[in-house]
Design an enzyme around this catalytic site. Sequence first.
Site, PDB file in Angstrom:
ATOM      1  N   THR A  58       0.798  -1.084   0.217  1.00  0.00           N
ATOM      2  CA  THR A  58      -0.138  -0.101  -0.221  1.00  0.00           C
ATOM      3  C   THR A  58       0.799   1.254  -0.127  1.00  0.00           C
ATOM      4  OG1 THR A  58      -1.551  -1.135   1.023  1.00  0.00           O
ATOM      5  CG2 THR A  58      -1.839   1.274   1.142  1.00  0.00           C
ATOM      6  N   TYR A 121     -12.394  -4.925  -5.513  1.00  0.00           N
ATOM      7  CA  TYR A 121     -13.291  -4.290  -6.293  1.00  0.00           C
ATOM      8  C   TYR A 121     -14.353  -5.143  -6.421  1.00  0.00           C
ATOM      9  CZ  TYR A 121     -16.230  -1.475  -9.598  1.00  0.00           C
ATOM     10  OH  TYR A 121     -17.094  -0.773 -10.286  1.00  0.00           O
ATOM     11  N   TYR A 147      -2.049 -11.232   1.379  1.00  0.00           N
ATOM     12  CA  TYR A 147      -1.937  -9.878   1.848  1.00  0.00           C
ATOM     13  C   TYR A 147      -3.447  -9.706   2.348  1.00  0.00           C
ATOM     14  CZ  TYR A 147      -1.521  -4.625   2.273  1.00  0.00           C
ATOM     15  OH  TYR A 147      -1.420  -3.317   2.647  1.00  0.00           O
ATOM     16  N   LYS A 175       0.270 -11.681   5.500  1.00  0.00           N
ATOM     17  CA  LYS A 175       0.451 -10.388   6.162  1.00  0.00           C
ATOM     18  C   LYS A 175      -1.186  -9.939   6.411  1.00  0.00           C
ATOM     19  CE  LYS A 175       1.129  -5.673   5.495  1.00  0.00           C
ATOM     20  NZ  LYS A 175       0.329  -4.515   4.786  1.00  0.00           N
TER      21      LYS A 175
END
Length: 305
Positions: A58, A121, A147, A175
Amino acid sequence: MPDHAPAPGGDDPLGLHGVVPPTVTAFHEDETLDVETTAAHARFVVDGGAHGVFPLGTNGEFALLTGDERRRVVEAVVDEIDGDVPVIAGVGTPSTHETVQHAEHAESVGADGIVAVTPYYYPIDHDAAVTHYQRVADAVDLPLYVYHIPSKTGNTLSLDTVAELATIENLAGIKDSSKDVPWLGQAIDANPNLTFLSGSDSLLFPGLEIGCTGMVSAVANVFPSLAVDLYDAYDAGDEERARDLQSQVYDVRDALKRGGAYMSGVKTALRIRGFDAGPLRDPLRLKSDAEAAALEADLDYLGLL
């Protein structure tokens, strides 16, 4: 390998542990990609003691980059780090097909592992998540880390889904940036062969307490030694000092988040420290001059400048 801190999972050939910063992607002032400074930032955190690097998380603004730019970032960071610590490259996209392409590229240029954010999305169910990660894992021989950040993707993995993902041969760990401590604690307890990395600066010390082997820390992008000192103190059995350092991380986190997005604080603080990674790519922005001055005053007050 750790002494007092939790050990990596047995299914993790990289043995990821410690501090693995989600390194920034640098841009020139016109927002074109600056690969040299991107690589230099990875070197900056490694020189600060980081145990691994995670480009295209990110903080790396991966969702704002083209496919070609993402490939160039991975190549630059792998070349710069050159085996000093593991490089786990972000490869996730909403599309399984495109995620596989990024995974194959990361493997071809020498990344040590790959990190795939859950597809975003579009909502996905249990079967879709398992199929997605199975296809990515089948495409490469690298260890794969999931993730999990449902606040950004809109997709939460159930504990049952995690249990099935754990059966994928080269799936090495997770993660987790959900900040859902009960979920994380149960996932760790039920899947001891996986490596778990806490993905929030609010949970560096608590994550270690419940079994995370390391931390993906945005604060470590600016002050790597702070996060490394926390981990080292914990690993040495000095939990009191680790707890005190977590308190300092809370203060830094609050300063970085004040007046704008966390990532804005990270790049602004880097600039204050003398490491200019350029702007964020629109629509994200750096802090204003007034906000930057307030951040500098906060960091100075905390004794970090």
